[in-house]
Design a protein around this motif. Sequence first.
Motif, PDB file in Angstrom:
ATOM      1  N   UNK A 173       8.498   0.110  11.810  1.00 29.97           N
ATOM      2  CA  UNK A 173       9.447  -0.990  11.618  1.00 29.97           C
ATOM      3  C   UNK A 173      10.475  -0.645  10.542  1.00 29.97           C
ATOM      4  N   UNK A 174      11.627  -1.277  10.619  1.00 35.87           N
ATOM      5  CA  UNK A 174      12.712  -1.007   9.664  1.00 35.87           C
ATOM      6  C   UNK A 174      12.269  -1.194   8.216  1.00 35.87           C
ATOM      7  N   UNK A 175      11.335  -2.114   7.966  1.00 36.27           N
ATOM      8  CA  UNK A 175      10.868  -2.314   6.590  1.00 36.27           C
ATOM      9  C   UNK A 175      10.144  -1.080   6.048  1.00 36.27           C
ATOM     10  N   UNK A 176       9.637  -0.238   6.936  1.00 38.27           N
ATOM     11  CA  UNK A 176       9.008   1.007   6.488  1.00 38.27           C
ATOM     12  C   UNK A 176      10.054   1.922   5.866  1.00 38.27           C
ATOM     13  N   UNK A 177      11.239   1.963   6.455  1.00 31.65           N
ATOM     14  CA  UNK A 177      12.316   2.785   5.899  1.00 31.65           C
ATOM     15  C   UNK A 177      12.823   2.169   4.595  1.00 31.65           C
ATOM     16  N   UNK A 178      12.774   0.830   4.512  1.00 34.05           N
ATOM     17  CA  UNK A 178      13.159   0.172   3.264  1.00 34.05           C
ATOM     18  C   UNK A 178      12.166   0.498   2.146  1.00 34.05           C
ATOM     19  N   UNK A 179      10.887   0.650   2.494  1.00 36.45           N
ATOM     20  CA  UNK A 179       9.897   1.048   1.488  1.00 36.45           C
ATOM     21  C   UNK A 179      10.196   2.449   0.974  1.00 36.45           C
ATOM     22  N   UNK A 180      10.612   3.340   1.867  1.00 36.77           N
ATOM     23  CA  UNK A 180      10.993   4.695   1.452  1.00 36.77           C
ATOM     24  C   UNK A 180      12.180   4.629   0.506  1.00 36.77           C
ATOM     25  N   UNK A 181      13.155   3.807   0.831  1.00 33.35           N
ATOM     26  CA  UNK A 181      14.334   3.638  -0.036  1.00 33.35           C
ATOM     27  C   UNK A 181      13.923   3.037  -1.384  1.00 33.35           C
ATOM     28  N   UNK A 182      13.038   2.033  -1.337  1.00 33.10           N
ATOM     29  CA  UNK A 182      12.593   1.367  -2.549  1.00 33.10           C
ATOM     30  C   UNK A 182      11.859   2.334  -3.480  1.00 33.10           C
ATOM     31  N   UNK A 183      11.149   3.291  -2.882  1.00 29.95           N
ATOM     32  CA  UNK A 183      10.409   4.281  -3.666  1.00 29.95           C
ATOM     33  C   UNK A 183      11.307   5.394  -4.196  1.00 29.95           C
ATOM     34  N   UNK A 184      12.610   5.317  -3.906  1.00 30.07           N
ATOM     35  CA  UNK A 184      13.544   6.338  -4.374  1.00 30.07           C
ATOM     36  C   UNK A 184      13.456   7.636  -3.596  1.00 30.07           C
ATOM     37  N   UNK A 185      13.022   7.539  -2.324  1.00 30.41           N
ATOM     38  CA  UNK A 185      12.743   8.741  -1.541  1.00 30.41           C
ATOM     39  C   UNK A 185      13.689   8.934  -0.359  1.00 30.41           C
TER      40      UNK A 185
ATOM     41  N   UNK B  52       0.829  -1.204   0.000  1.00 29.13           N
ATOM     42  CA  UNK B  52       0.000   0.000   0.000  1.00 29.13           C
ATOM     43  C   UNK B  52       0.864   1.254   0.000  1.00 29.13           C
ATOM     44  N   UNK B  53       1.888   1.284   0.830  1.00 29.51           N
ATOM     45  CA  UNK B  53       2.759   2.461   0.880  1.00 29.51           C
ATOM     46  C   UNK B  53       3.489   2.668  -0.437  1.00 29.51           C
ATOM     47  N   UNK B  54       3.887   1.590  -1.101  1.00 34.49           N
ATOM     48  CA  UNK B  54       4.646   1.706  -2.337  1.00 34.49           C
ATOM     49  C   UNK B  54       3.780   2.122  -3.527  1.00 34.49           C
ATOM     50  N   UNK B  55       2.486   1.796  -3.493  1.00 32.13           N
ATOM     51  CA  UNK B  55       1.645   2.000  -4.668  1.00 32.13           C
ATOM     52  C   UNK B  55       0.544   3.035  -4.479  1.00 32.13           C
ATOM     53  N   UNK B  56       0.476   3.670  -3.336  1.00 31.34           N
ATOM     54  CA  UNK B  56      -0.527   4.702  -3.087  1.00 31.34           C
ATOM     55  C   UNK B  56       0.106   6.076  -3.329  1.00 31.34           C
ATOM     56  N   UNK B  57      -0.441   6.874  -4.263  1.00 29.14           N
ATOM     57  CA  UNK B  57       0.139   8.202  -4.555  1.00 29.14           C
ATOM     58  C   UNK B  57       0.149   9.133  -3.352  1.00 29.14           C
ATOM     59  N   UNK B  58      -0.773   8.938  -2.405  1.00 29.95           N
ATOM     60  CA  UNK B  58      -0.821   9.813  -1.235  1.00 29.95           C
ATOM     61  C   UNK B  58       0.153   9.378  -0.146  1.00 29.95           C
TER      62      UNK B  58
END
Length: 382
Positions: free
Chosen positions: A261-273, A218-224
């Motif tokens: 959780x640490x995976x939340x920061x990995x999602x930010x990294x994965x999104x290029x952010x 959801x975090x990776x694919x939601x524009x908001x």
Amino acid sequence: MKRYSGYLGWLLTFFLCQFLGVVLFNLTIDPYGAIATPTIAGFNQSKPEQRNHVRLFKAIAITRQKPTIILLGSSRTEVGLNPNHVAIPTPSSTYNLGISGANMYEVLRYFQHALKNQPDLTHVIIGIDFFMFNHQRANQIDFDETRLEKQHITLPDFLDVTFSLDTLSTSYTTLLANHPDSSATPYYANGMRNPDFFIQHNLPEQSIVKGFKFGLREYLHDPTLYQDYTLSRQQLNYLKQLINLCQKNQIKLHLFISPSHATQWEAIRRAGLWAVFEEWKREVVQITPVWDFSGYNSITTEPISETMKNYFDNSHYRQNVGDLVLNRLFQHNSDSVPQDFGSVITPETLESHLQTIRSNREIWVKTNPPGWQLVPSLNQKL
């Protein structure tokens, strides 16, 4: 003619009785907890629909309870911070005013609402999240400016929760939810989310592992959230306005970045952010020092499993973690808080702090492949 008049009279009486029946039923069940009708176990104590009307019932609760201490933020605050924590100076006058999915403007407006209803606010505890400052994140559909300008329930809200057929339907489903006897309700009286209800209704198949996968997608694919993230200068200004109001009214501010959780920061990294995430922290500390509980530490890197002690999913931490946050903020029982959990960051200390997080991340990647590899595997959209 008299016969028709009598018929019309009976018809009007019938519809009036029906109308009054709707009103009485809605008032008695009070499915959103907006009227403060006394609750009875097995009848109207459980109010499942509160979770879809949080902006309504919390705004009204503030007008009644008038707390002197409030907890603000998103659903991470709602789920993780206990207003009755022993470190809080006056827990009996503390309310969890966290709002699910809020942006910073909504947080500011609910703070202003609380201040209007209780000019003697003493402490404000705020958990902020990166997504709250996304330019794409508009006010939620159930946000209403009007109710935040009052010291009582507004007439439109009163009519909606008493006279409407939608509320009648919700009252009926609420009544059914209370049979057999059920005390499960989304929120406690102090505004905190009920963790058991959260697990039952927010985690896919009540599975933590599936909750992590669903939440990260959801975090990776939601524009908001992260997909089309743009750091909003306006949302940063709303934070600044809130802080200025605290200073003007001599309210003690406790500001922190949520310990997802640490995976939340990995999602930010994965999104290029990642660079934007660090820039966000730079912008925040230019406004005020902030406690940072994010990053890769002994709490946030807990291995993902169905028996996790610290997290419900990738972003929501449990009360035991919230207790550690409050212990740190109020310098209470400091020995119970891991040394690597929480640091005050300022413009002078920020860059070294960011470097420490990068270094800790490298260590975590090497020692915990299942954790960091989970995010790259989530390419399929919801």
